[in-house]
Design a protein around this motif. Structure first.
Motif, PDB file in Angstrom:
ATOM      1  N   ILE A   1     -15.505 -81.368 -14.072  1.00  0.00           N
ATOM      2  CA  ILE A   1     -14.421 -82.342 -14.197  1.00  0.00           C
ATOM      3  C   ILE A   1     -13.192 -81.695 -14.833  1.00  0.00           C
ATOM      4  O   ILE A   1     -12.050 -81.942 -14.422  1.00  0.00           O
ATOM      5  N   ALA A   2     -13.426 -80.840 -15.841  1.00  0.00           N
ATOM      6  CA  ALA A   2     -12.295 -80.174 -16.497  1.00  0.00           C
ATOM      7  C   ALA A   2     -11.578 -79.233 -15.541  1.00  0.00           C
ATOM      8  O   ALA A   2     -10.341 -79.158 -15.524  1.00  0.00           O
ATOM      9  N   VAL A   3     -12.337 -78.507 -14.722  1.00  0.00           N
ATOM     10  CA  VAL A   3     -11.720 -77.597 -13.753  1.00  0.00           C
ATOM     11  C   VAL A   3     -10.909 -78.378 -12.726  1.00  0.00           C
ATOM     12  O   VAL A   3      -9.783 -77.991 -12.362  1.00  0.00           O
ATOM     13  N   MET A   4     -11.452 -79.489 -12.245  1.00  0.00           N
ATOM     14  CA  MET A   4     -10.720 -80.310 -11.282  1.00  0.00           C
ATOM     15  C   MET A   4      -9.433 -80.855 -11.896  1.00  0.00           C
ATOM     16  O   MET A   4      -8.391 -80.916 -11.230  1.00  0.00           O
ATOM     17  N   TYR A   5      -9.490 -81.230 -13.158  1.00  0.00           N
ATOM     18  CA  TYR A   5      -8.289 -81.741 -13.823  1.00  0.00           C
ATOM     19  C   TYR A   5      -7.228 -80.651 -13.958  1.00  0.00           C
ATOM     20  O   TYR A   5      -6.041 -80.890 -13.695  1.00  0.00           O
ATOM     21  N   ARG A   6      -7.659 -79.442 -14.346  1.00  0.00           N
ATOM     22  CA  ARG A   6      -6.689 -78.352 -14.484  1.00  0.00           C
ATOM     23  C   ARG A   6      -6.075 -77.984 -13.143  1.00  0.00           C
ATOM     24  O   ARG A   6      -4.872 -77.680 -13.065  1.00  0.00           O
ATOM     25  N   LEU A   7      -6.874 -78.007 -12.079  1.00  0.00           N
ATOM     26  CA  LEU A   7      -6.326 -77.713 -10.755  1.00  0.00           C
ATOM     27  C   LEU A   7      -5.317 -78.776 -10.329  1.00  0.00           C
ATOM     28  O   LEU A   7      -4.274 -78.458  -9.745  1.00  0.00           O
ATOM     29  N   ALA A   8      -5.633 -80.036 -10.614  1.00  0.00           N
ATOM     30  CA  ALA A   8      -4.690 -81.102 -10.271  1.00  0.00           C
ATOM     31  C   ALA A   8      -3.390 -80.955 -11.054  1.00  0.00           C
ATOM     32  O   ALA A   8      -2.294 -81.138 -10.506  1.00  0.00           O
ATOM     33  N   GLN A   9      -3.491 -80.598 -12.331  1.00  0.00           N
ATOM     34  CA  GLN A   9      -2.285 -80.394 -13.129  1.00  0.00           C
ATOM     35  C   GLN A   9      -1.473 -79.209 -12.615  1.00  0.00           C
ATOM     36  O   GLN A   9      -0.240 -79.254 -12.585  1.00  0.00           O
ATOM     37  N   ALA A  10      -2.167 -78.146 -12.208  1.00  0.00           N
ATOM     38  CA  ALA A  10      -1.459 -76.977 -11.681  1.00  0.00           C
ATOM     39  C   ALA A  10      -0.722 -77.318 -10.391  1.00  0.00           C
ATOM     40  O   ALA A  10       0.396 -76.848 -10.159  1.00  0.00           O
ATOM     41  N   ARG A  11      -1.330 -78.141  -9.544  1.00  0.00           N
ATOM     42  CA  ARG A  11      -0.656 -78.523  -8.300  1.00  0.00           C
ATOM     43  C   ARG A  11       0.555 -79.403  -8.571  1.00  0.00           C
ATOM     44  O   ARG A  11       1.591 -79.272  -7.906  1.00  0.00           O
ATOM     45  N   GLU A  12       0.435 -80.306  -9.540  1.00  0.00           N
ATOM     46  CA  GLU A  12       1.589 -81.125  -9.888  1.00  0.00           C
ATOM     47  C   GLU A  12       2.716 -80.257 -10.438  1.00  0.00           C
ATOM     48  O   GLU A  12       3.892 -80.478 -10.131  1.00  0.00           O
ATOM     49  N   ARG A  13       2.367 -79.262 -11.245  1.00  0.00           N
ATOM     50  CA  ARG A  13       3.383 -78.363 -11.773  1.00  0.00           C
ATOM     51  C   ARG A  13       4.027 -77.550 -10.657  1.00  0.00           C
ATOM     52  O   ARG A  13       5.243 -77.323 -10.660  1.00  0.00           O
ATOM     53  N   GLU A  14       3.225 -77.135  -9.693  1.00  0.00           N
ATOM     54  CA  GLU A  14       3.769 -76.371  -8.576  1.00  0.00           C
ATOM     55  C   GLU A  14       4.716 -77.225  -7.737  1.00  0.00           C
ATOM     56  O   GLU A  14       5.774 -76.745  -7.309  1.00  0.00           O
ATOM     57  N   ARG A  15       4.361 -78.488  -7.509  1.00  0.00           N
ATOM     58  CA  ARG A  15       5.263 -79.378  -6.765  1.00  0.00           C
ATOM     59  C   ARG A  15       6.595 -79.539  -7.500  1.00  0.00           C
ATOM     60  O   ARG A  15       7.658 -79.564  -6.871  1.00  0.00           O
ATOM     61  N   PHE A  16       6.525 -79.663  -8.821  1.00  0.00           N
ATOM     62  CA  PHE A  16       7.758 -79.798  -9.596  1.00  0.00           C
ATOM     63  C   PHE A  16       8.601 -78.533  -9.494  1.00  0.00           C
ATOM     64  O   PHE A  16       9.828 -78.606  -9.331  1.00  0.00           O
ATOM     65  N   GLU A  17       7.969 -77.364  -9.586  1.00  0.00           N
ATOM     66  CA  GLU A  17       8.724 -76.111  -9.501  1.00  0.00           C
ATOM     67  C   GLU A  17       9.347 -75.934  -8.122  1.00  0.00           C
ATOM     68  O   GLU A  17      10.477 -75.439  -8.000  1.00  0.00           O
ATOM     69  N   LEU A  18       8.635 -76.331  -7.065  1.00  0.00           N
ATOM     70  CA  LEU A  18       9.215 -76.246  -5.726  1.00  0.00           C
ATOM     71  C   LEU A  18      10.402 -77.197  -5.582  1.00  0.00           C
ATOM     72  O   LEU A  18      11.412 -76.855  -4.958  1.00  0.00           O
ATOM     73  N   ALA A  19      10.277 -78.390  -6.158  1.00  0.00           N
ATOM     74  CA  ALA A  19      11.402 -79.325  -6.113  1.00  0.00           C
ATOM     75  C   ALA A  19      12.599 -78.782  -6.888  1.00  0.00           C
ATOM     76  O   ALA A  19      13.751 -78.916  -6.455  1.00  0.00           O
ATOM     77  N   GLU A  20      12.330 -78.142  -8.030  1.00  0.00           N
ATOM     78  CA  GLU A  20      13.419 -77.550  -8.802  1.00  0.00           C
ATOM     79  C   GLU A  20      14.083 -76.412  -8.033  1.00  0.00           C
ATOM     80  O   GLU A  20      15.307 -76.270  -8.051  1.00  0.00           O
ATOM     81  N   ALA A  21      13.275 -75.603  -7.351  1.00  0.00           N
ATOM     82  CA  ALA A  21      13.851 -74.520  -6.547  1.00  0.00           C
ATOM     83  C   ALA A  21      14.720 -75.081  -5.428  1.00  0.00           C
ATOM     84  O   ALA A  21      15.781 -74.529  -5.112  1.00  0.00           O
ATOM     85  N   GLY A  22      14.288 -76.184  -4.826  1.00  0.00           N
ATOM     86  CA  GLY A  22      15.108 -76.815  -3.796  1.00  0.00           C
ATOM     87  C   GLY A  22      16.419 -77.346  -4.347  1.00  0.00           C
ATOM     88  O   GLY A  22      17.464 -77.236  -3.699  1.00  0.00           O
ATOM     89  N   ARG A  23      16.383 -77.912  -5.551  1.00  0.00           N
ATOM     90  CA  ARG A  23      17.627 -78.401  -6.161  1.00  0.00           C
ATOM     91  C   ARG A  23      18.589 -77.249  -6.440  1.00  0.00           C
ATOM     92  O   ARG A  23      19.796 -77.362  -6.216  1.00  0.00           O
ATOM     93  N   ARG A  24      18.036 -76.150  -6.962  1.00  0.00           N
ATOM     94  CA  ARG A  24      18.908 -75.004  -7.239  1.00  0.00           C
ATOM     95  C   ARG A  24      19.487 -74.424  -5.957  1.00  0.00           C
ATOM     96  O   ARG A  24      20.647 -73.992  -5.933  1.00  0.00           O
ATOM     97  N   ALA A  25      18.684 -74.405  -4.889  1.00  0.00           N
ATOM     98  CA  ALA A  25      19.191 -73.879  -3.619  1.00  0.00           C
ATOM     99  C   ALA A  25      20.311 -74.752  -3.063  1.00  0.00           C
ATOM    100  O   ALA A  25      21.233 -74.251  -2.412  1.00  0.00           O
ATOM    101  N   ARG A  26      20.244 -76.053  -3.315  1.00  0.00           N
ATOM    102  CA  ARG A  26      21.300 -76.966  -2.846  1.00  0.00           C
ATOM    103  C   ARG A  26      22.462 -77.065  -3.815  1.00  0.00           C
ATOM    104  O   ARG A  26      23.421 -77.794  -3.564  1.00  0.00           O
ATOM    105  N   GLY A  27      22.376 -76.352  -4.933  1.00  0.00           N
ATOM    106  CA  GLY A  27      23.450 -76.396  -5.915  1.00  0.00           C
ATOM    107  C   GLY A  27      23.427 -77.623  -6.796  1.00  0.00           C
ATOM    108  O   GLY A  27      24.427 -77.923  -7.461  1.00  0.00           O
ATOM    109  N   GLU A  28      22.309 -78.335  -6.830  1.00  0.00           N
ATOM    110  CA  GLU A  28      22.206 -79.534  -7.650  1.00  0.00           C
ATOM    111  C   GLU A  28      21.701 -79.167  -9.042  1.00  0.00           C
ATOM    112  O   GLU A  28      21.074 -78.132  -9.245  1.00  0.00           O
TER     113      GLU A  28
END
Length: 300
Positions: free
Chosen positions: A218-245
């Motif tokens: 359960i702990a491993v599944m939770y950490r993986l889910a948190q890592a994926r959420e963090r990755e989605r946020f970082e990809l969204a941030e990269a998209g904002r920077r690419a658009r100049g936002e």
């Protein structure tokens, strides 16, 4: 003592270090300059300053994210981070990677996507193990394909999916007679399922699984889910920077300096709290409660 470097050699060193910081590959950086790698490694052994700058360039390359494509090269994971390496003859090219990911995002089928790109599926699995960037893109493409197929399936409807929903178009029959205890028992038995509070099947403890193994899973599944959420946020941030936002940030609440806020206390300015005066103004009265005297604060 080593012979001082000539101006031409100093210029070569500067260009080599810049290329090394970009790709993290000594052989490719030397090839870009038209200099043999051994020439630079021998120079590094004789000149400590050049060796220090060499190590710093590798650190910069390992900390630099993948920010584009390089023709004929691919990014791979190394012990110190990642670096660009030249594609092997007949190996997967950057165009083949993109074709595979595009097909995977439409089908969620690795074998079909690999065949569409002109390579075997084992080649892309091997690339995923070596290249962390490609592993991320492959997983995102697979998630996209999965979501698209799921939505298409829901939109089209399964065969016979409407045959069992006729009861929903009729008014429910009256509740049969039952006691309060029977009604409470039914609510207790079906509360989790009806209110979606039941434990998901993938989180339940498996047969023969120890408590420690279950908690670890359960702990491993939770950490993986948190890592994926963090990755989605970082990809969204990269998209904002690419658009100049501007990057996302929580809204700041304007608040004055609390030490400068006045008028909230009823105490006299300069007064001190004593035995007969409350700390925040008013007076203290002593009332009798049984055999004890209790101090009560009033605002008179």
């Amino acid at each position: 003592m080593a012979r001082p470097l000539s101006p031409r050699q100093l210029a070569e060193n500067e260009a080599f270090l810049a290329a090394l910081a970009r790709c993290g590959n000594v052989r490719e950086a030397a090839r870009a300059l038209g200099v043999h790698r051994s020439t630079l490694t021998k120079r590094r052994a004789k000149h400590p300053a050049f060796a220090t700058a060499w190590a710093a360039a590798l650190v910069v390359s390992a900390a630099t994210p993948d920010d584009g494509e390089v023709e004929g090269l691919h990014r791979v994971r190394t012990a110190g981070g990642s670096q660009w390496r030249r594609n092997r003859p007949g190996g997967i090219t950057r165009a083949a990677e993109q074709a595979f990911l595009l097909a995977l995002s439409a089908t969620a089928n690795v074998r079909l996507a690999a065949a569409a790109a002109g390579f075997s599926h084992a080649s892309f699995y091997a690339r995923r193990r070596r290249d962390p960037v490609f592993a991320r893109e492959m997983r995102l493409a697979l998630e996209t394909g999965y979501d698209r197929i799921e939505l298409a399936l829901l939109a089209q409807g399964l065969d016979g999916s409407g045959a069992a929903e006729a009861w929903r178009h009729n008014d429910p029959p009256p509740i049969p007679p039952m006691t309060a205890n029977q009604a409470l028992q039914l609510l207790y038995l079906h509360q989790k399922e009806a209110r979606l509070l039941a434990e998901p099947a993938h989180l339940k403890r498996k047969r023969g699984e120890s408590k420690d193994a279950h908690h670890y899973r359960i702990a491993v599944m939770y950490r993986l889910a948190q890592a994926r959420e963090r990755e989605r946020f970082e990809l969204a941030e990269a998209g904002r920077r690419a658009r100049g936002e501007a990057s996302w940030a929580p809204e700041r609440v304007a608040l004055p300096d609390l030490a400068q806020v006045g008028g909230w206390s009823k105490a006299k300015p300069g007064g001190e709290a004593g035995q007969d005066r409350a700390l925040f103004g008013g007076k203290r009265k002593r009332v009798r409660a049984g055999r004890r005297r209790i101090a009560v604060r009033t605002l008179s």
